[in-house]
Structures are given as C-alpha cells and as structure tokens.
Design a protein around this motif. Structure first.
Motif, PDB file in Angstrom:
ATOM      1  N   UNK A   1       0.841  -1.207   0.000  1.00 44.28           N
ATOM      2  CA  UNK A   1       0.000   0.000   0.000  1.00 44.28           C
ATOM      3  C   UNK A   1       0.871   1.249   0.000  1.00 44.28           C
ATOM      4  N   UNK A   2       1.981   1.204   0.728  1.00 41.55           N
ATOM      5  CA  UNK A   2       2.909   2.334   0.757  1.00 41.55           C
ATOM      6  C   UNK A   2       3.540   2.550  -0.614  1.00 41.55           C
ATOM      7  N   UNK A   3       3.858   1.489  -1.313  1.00 40.41           N
ATOM      8  CA  UNK A   3       4.470   1.604  -2.640  1.00 40.41           C
ATOM      9  C   UNK A   3       3.490   2.219  -3.649  1.00 40.41           C
ATOM     10  N   UNK A   4       2.209   1.944  -3.483  1.00 41.38           N
ATOM     11  CA  UNK A   4       1.223   2.582  -4.358  1.00 41.38           C
ATOM     12  C   UNK A   4       1.237   4.084  -4.119  1.00 41.38           C
ATOM     13  N   UNK A   5       1.262   4.464  -2.839  1.00 42.36           N
ATOM     14  CA  UNK A   5       1.223   5.874  -2.487  1.00 42.36           C
ATOM     15  C   UNK A   5       2.466   6.641  -2.874  1.00 42.36           C
ATOM     16  N   UNK A   6       3.635   6.042  -2.691  1.00 41.18           N
ATOM     17  CA  UNK A   6       4.869   6.798  -2.928  1.00 41.18           C
ATOM     18  C   UNK A   6       5.300   6.831  -4.390  1.00 41.18           C
ATOM     19  N   UNK A   7       5.047   5.780  -5.124  1.00 47.22           N
ATOM     20  CA  UNK A   7       5.550   5.758  -6.504  1.00 47.22           C
ATOM     21  C   UNK A   7       4.473   5.436  -7.529  1.00 47.22           C
TER      22      UNK A   7
ATOM     23  N   UNK B   1       0.372  -2.577 -10.999  1.00 44.54           N
ATOM     24  CA  UNK B   1      -0.089  -3.815 -10.379  1.00 44.54           C
ATOM     25  C   UNK B   1       0.914  -4.946 -10.591  1.00 44.54           C
ATOM     26  N   UNK B   2       1.449  -5.068 -11.784  1.00 43.03           N
ATOM     27  CA  UNK B   2       2.444  -6.107 -12.060  1.00 43.03           C
ATOM     28  C   UNK B   2       3.686  -5.940 -11.203  1.00 43.03           C
ATOM     29  N   UNK B   3       4.090  -4.711 -10.975  1.00 42.29           N
ATOM     30  CA  UNK B   3       5.250  -4.432 -10.119  1.00 42.29           C
ATOM     31  C   UNK B   3       4.947  -4.852  -8.694  1.00 42.29           C
ATOM     32  N   UNK B   4       3.751  -4.540  -8.224  1.00 39.05           N
ATOM     33  CA  UNK B   4       3.364  -4.909  -6.856  1.00 39.05           C
ATOM     34  C   UNK B   4       3.334  -6.427  -6.691  1.00 39.05           C
ATOM     35  N   UNK B   5       2.848  -7.119  -7.694  1.00 39.45           N
ATOM     36  CA  UNK B   5       2.844  -8.581  -7.632  1.00 39.45           C
ATOM     37  C   UNK B   5       4.276  -9.123  -7.620  1.00 39.45           C
ATOM     38  N   UNK B   6       5.175  -8.441  -8.307  1.00 40.60           N
ATOM     39  CA  UNK B   6       6.587  -8.819  -8.274  1.00 40.60           C
ATOM     40  C   UNK B   6       7.186  -8.654  -6.888  1.00 40.60           C
ATOM     41  N   UNK B   7       6.813  -7.577  -6.206  1.00 38.84           N
ATOM     42  CA  UNK B   7       7.274  -7.360  -4.828  1.00 38.84           C
ATOM     43  C   UNK B   7       6.767  -8.493  -3.927  1.00 38.84           C
ATOM     44  N   UNK B   8       5.518  -8.853  -4.119  1.00 36.93           N
ATOM     45  CA  UNK B   8       4.940  -9.941  -3.321  1.00 36.93           C
ATOM     46  C   UNK B   8       5.679 -11.249  -3.600  1.00 36.93           C
ATOM     47  N   UNK B   9       5.997 -11.484  -4.852  1.00 39.71           N
ATOM     48  CA  UNK B   9       6.675 -12.725  -5.231  1.00 39.71           C
ATOM     49  C   UNK B   9       8.041 -12.854  -4.571  1.00 39.71           C
ATOM     50  N   UNK B  10       8.781 -11.755  -4.475  1.00 36.67           N
ATOM     51  CA  UNK B  10      10.112 -11.856  -3.861  1.00 36.67           C
ATOM     52  C   UNK B  10      10.007 -12.106  -2.368  1.00 36.67           C
ATOM     53  N   UNK B  11       9.044 -11.510  -1.713  1.00 38.10           N
ATOM     54  CA  UNK B  11       8.858 -11.775  -0.282  1.00 38.10           C
ATOM     55  C   UNK B  11       8.502 -13.248  -0.084  1.00 38.10           C
TER      56      UNK B  11
ATOM     57  N   UNK C   1      -6.638  -0.731  -8.404  1.00 35.87           N
ATOM     58  CA  UNK C   1      -5.469  -0.273  -9.167  1.00 35.87           C
ATOM     59  C   UNK C   1      -5.422  -1.044 -10.489  1.00 35.87           C
ATOM     60  N   UNK C   2      -6.402  -0.781 -11.391  1.00 35.67           N
ATOM     61  CA  UNK C   2      -6.481  -1.568 -12.633  1.00 35.67           C
ATOM     62  C   UNK C   2      -5.267  -1.347 -13.511  1.00 35.67           C
ATOM     63  N   UNK C   3      -4.975  -2.317 -14.373  1.00 36.90           N
ATOM     64  CA  UNK C   3      -3.846  -2.151 -15.288  1.00 36.90           C
ATOM     65  C   UNK C   3      -4.074  -0.982 -16.234  1.00 36.90           C
ATOM     66  N   UNK C   4      -2.991  -0.436 -16.759  1.00 35.11           N
ATOM     67  CA  UNK C   4      -3.104   0.712 -17.654  1.00 35.11           C
ATOM     68  C   UNK C   4      -3.848   0.318 -18.935  1.00 35.11           C
TER      69      UNK C   4
END
Length: 155
Positions: free
Chosen positions: A67-73, A77-87, A116-119
C-alpha cells in the motif's frame, strides 16, 4: 544398523546432492537474482523504518508495504505482484510459510487489482504489408527521377 553402512550410503549421495544443488541454482538467472536482492533490500529497509520484522513477515506487514508503494511511486499492479513474489520466495528459501499463502493476502491482492487496474492498452498497429514497399521500390527501380514522388506516395 551398522554406522559404517550409514556413512557409506550418505557418502554415495554426495555427488547427487551437488548435482541437485547446481540444478536448483540454475533455475533462476543471475539477472533475476540481482533483481530479487535489490527488492529484498528495499523491503528490509521498509521494515527497518517501520519496525516489523522482514523475516518472517506477517501478511499484514507485506500489505502495508505494498500500500505504501502505491502511495509513494504509483507502482503498477504487475510491479506490486513482483514485490509480493520476492517476499514469498525469500520465505520459501528460508523454510518459512510465505505470507502470500495467507487467505487475507489473496483478498488484499484481489482488492489491489480492482482499485489499481492495469493501464489502458493501446490499439494494435496494423502490420506493414509487403505489397506497399514493393510497389514503391518497383517505381524507384524503373525511373530513378521519380524517387521523390515514390517517397511522397509511401508517406
């Protein structure tokens, strides 16, 4: 059981263990590994700044980070899923249950995809047909003085 027989059997697995480890390490490219390491450091830094542990991390911690990453940058959605995958990957490799397996995380990710729908996708461009360049080139070949007219027709 005879201890020497146990040692003999264990020793015979050593080459197989080495081969298995090599195959496992080849599953992820060096470039991907570097990306994982970078994302991992950023997640660790976020956790250090906000106090929750990064390993093992609770699903709620990962939700807050995303949620913080959505707000700051305004991460995609694909990037956020990538962050989840690494964790998740770090937890798996540490022998821990990945936070992404938690049903609450599944619900959160579903909410992310709705909020946060895809572009928007662009209309696909029509492919260049071979007849068009052939027509132009044929015209240029037959009369070199008409190259400007051929160019203008092509445009």
């Amino acid at each position: 059981m005879d201890p020497s027989a146990t040692a003999e059997r264990t020793g015979s697995l050593e080459p197989l263990v080495v081969q298995t480890a090599q195959l496992f390490s080849q599953a992820v490219t060096e470039r991907t590994r570097l990306g994982y390491a970078r994302r991992r450091r950023l997640f660790d830094a976020w956790c250090d700044a906000h106090d929750p542990p990064s390993l093992p991390s609770q699903p709620e911690t990962v939700m807050l980070d995303l949620a913080d990453k959505i707000g700051e940058s305004g991460a995609a959605l694909g990037t956020l899923r990538g962050w989840m995958a690494i964790v998740n990957r770090v937890h798996l490799e540490a022998g821990l249950i990945p936070p992404g397996k938690d049903p609450a995380m599944t619900t959160f990710l579903r909410g992310l995809s709705r909020a946060h729908p895809p572009s928007q996708r662009h209309e696909p461009m029509a492919a260049l047909r071979m007849d068009d360049p052939r027509y132009v080139l044929r015209d240029v070949d037959t009369d070199p003085t008409t190259s400007r007219r051929a160019r203008d027709r092509a445009i």
